[in-house]
Design an enzyme around this catalytic site. Structure first.
Site, PDB file in Angstrom:
ATOM      1  N   CYS A  35      -1.174   3.307   0.681  1.00  0.00           N
ATOM      2  CA  CYS A  35      -2.072   4.039  -0.206  1.00  0.00           C
ATOM      3  C   CYS A  35      -3.518   3.975   0.293  1.00  0.00           C
ATOM      4  O   CYS A  35      -3.901   3.060   1.028  1.00  0.00           O
ATOM      5  CB  CYS A  35      -2.004   3.463  -1.608  1.00  0.00           C
ATOM      6  SG  CYS A  35      -0.423   3.714  -2.448  1.00  0.00           S
ATOM      7  N   CYS A  37      -1.609  -0.308  -6.611  1.00  0.00           N
ATOM      8  CA  CYS A  37      -3.019  -0.361  -6.207  1.00  0.00           C
ATOM      9  C   CYS A  37      -3.907  -0.920  -7.309  1.00  0.00           C
ATOM     10  O   CYS A  37      -4.943  -1.519  -7.028  1.00  0.00           O
ATOM     11  CB  CYS A  37      -3.491   1.021  -5.767  1.00  0.00           C
ATOM     12  SG  CYS A  37      -2.871   1.467  -4.131  1.00  0.00           S
ATOM     13  N   GLU A  48      -6.188   3.243  -1.447  1.00  0.00           N
ATOM     14  CA  GLU A  48      -6.875   2.058  -1.959  1.00  0.00           C
ATOM     15  C   GLU A  48      -6.582   0.844  -1.085  1.00  0.00           C
ATOM     16  O   GLU A  48      -7.475   0.036  -0.799  1.00  0.00           O
ATOM     17  CB  GLU A  48      -6.456   1.777  -3.400  1.00  0.00           C
ATOM     18  CG  GLU A  48      -6.853   2.870  -4.387  1.00  0.00           C
ATOM     19  CD  GLU A  48      -5.796   3.941  -4.552  1.00  0.00           C
ATOM     20  OE1 GLU A  48      -5.766   4.580  -5.605  1.00  0.00           O
ATOM     21  OE2 GLU A  48      -4.986   4.143  -3.609  1.00  0.00           O
TER      22      GLU A  48
END
Length: 302
Positions: free
Chosen positions: A223, A259, A225
């Protein structure tokens, strides 16, 4: 390399500059007059870097590291005199990019070893700054004591103290959102075709970015993040003070559950999280709202 210089610093809004001037003059501060300063901040991965052009005076490149906090704190800095500020500015803008430009009129006073700045900052308002200048061998106790004495004399309430720099006040959250949008354009998302960018502000004011990176073996994807957190940690930072997340989809881009837990590891209490849509809309929330009753490092045995 020479060791950096050190200060104990505190910056606060100033609702009554005339009173502040009267107070410090009453304490015996020496008036050194007015300065006009133009600070150009550049995008860097750690700390802060700015070119100061001063009238009267010259130009100096200032690199400094200071943790953002709503209290007096240590600043480590280096000053490099510059003979050709125009050429240096063009070179740094081309290689690093400009983060913000801060223009201010500064009334400088000196009290013992403390520099007192009564600042009128363009588009922001009036502020005062206290800098306890330390000697090379100081343990900073005397400097902190003098800054504390001035803080009390000036009746600076905690809610007036600024956590960060003037540059952060100028750019606000827009710089974070812009950084997230720019890195989103470089995402590797050939399978979902859903590109995401994340930007994190660290405790020293620096901005760290990451994009989602997909993999043909789907579980190996990462991801945005997570990518940004890796960049922040690699730069030597430890805390997240603000977050922006954006995608090229039509709706607001909200961090996934994993996340949210990744952010929980490093985010400071109350930090703002801006969830953004590609059309420019955004909503601001906190991790407490996104991940209530969460589990963090403080629950682990010491």
């Amino acid at each position: 390399m020479a060791a950096p210089r050190r200060n104990i610093e505190l910056k606060a809004s100033d609702p009554d500059p005339e009173r502040s001037l009267a107070v410090v003059l009453g304490l015996g501060a020496r008036d050194r007059g007015l300065l006009r300063q133009r600070d150009t901040y550049f995008r860097v991965t750690t700390g802060r870097l700015k070119l100061r052009e001063e009238d009267p005076g010259g130009a100096v490149l200032i690199q400094y590291d200071r943790v953002d906090a709503d209290e007096a704190r240590e600043s480590r800095y280096r000053l490099i005199p510059i003979e050709d500020p125009g050429a240096l500015k063009a070179a740094l803008e081309a290689s690093l990019g400009t983060l913000a430009v801060v223009e201010k009129e500064r009334h400088l006073l000196l009290w013992q070893n403390v520099r007192i700045h009564l600042d009128k900052v363009k588009d922001l308002g009036n502020f005062l700054e206290l800098e306890g200048v330390a000697t090379a061998d100081s343990d900073l106790a005397d400097e902190l004591e003098r800054v504390t004495r001035l803080t009390e004399a000036l009746a600076i309430q905690p809610e007036r103290i600024l956590r960060n720099s003037y540059s952060d006040q100028v750019v606000g959250s827009s710089a974070l959102v812009d950084a997230a949008r720019q890195v989103m354009e470089r995402a590797h998302a050939p399978y979902s075709r859903y590109r995401v960018g994340a930007a994190l502000r660290a405790e020293d004011g620096s901005i760290h970015v990451g994009a989602n990176v997909e993999n043909a073996a789907y579980p190996q994807g990462q991801c945005a993040e997570a990518s940004a957190i890796g960049a922040l940690i690699a730069a030597g930072c430890k805390q997240i003070t603000e977050v922006a997340v954006i995608s090229d989809g039509e709706d607001f881009c909200v961090p996934c559950g994993g996340c949210r837990q990744r952010l929980r590891e490093f985010i400071v209490p109350g930090a703002e999280i801006h969830v953004c849509a590609n059309n420019g809309a955004r909503q601001t929330t906190t991790l407490d709202a996104l991940l209530p009753r969460s589990f963090g490092p403080e629950f682990l045995p010491g």
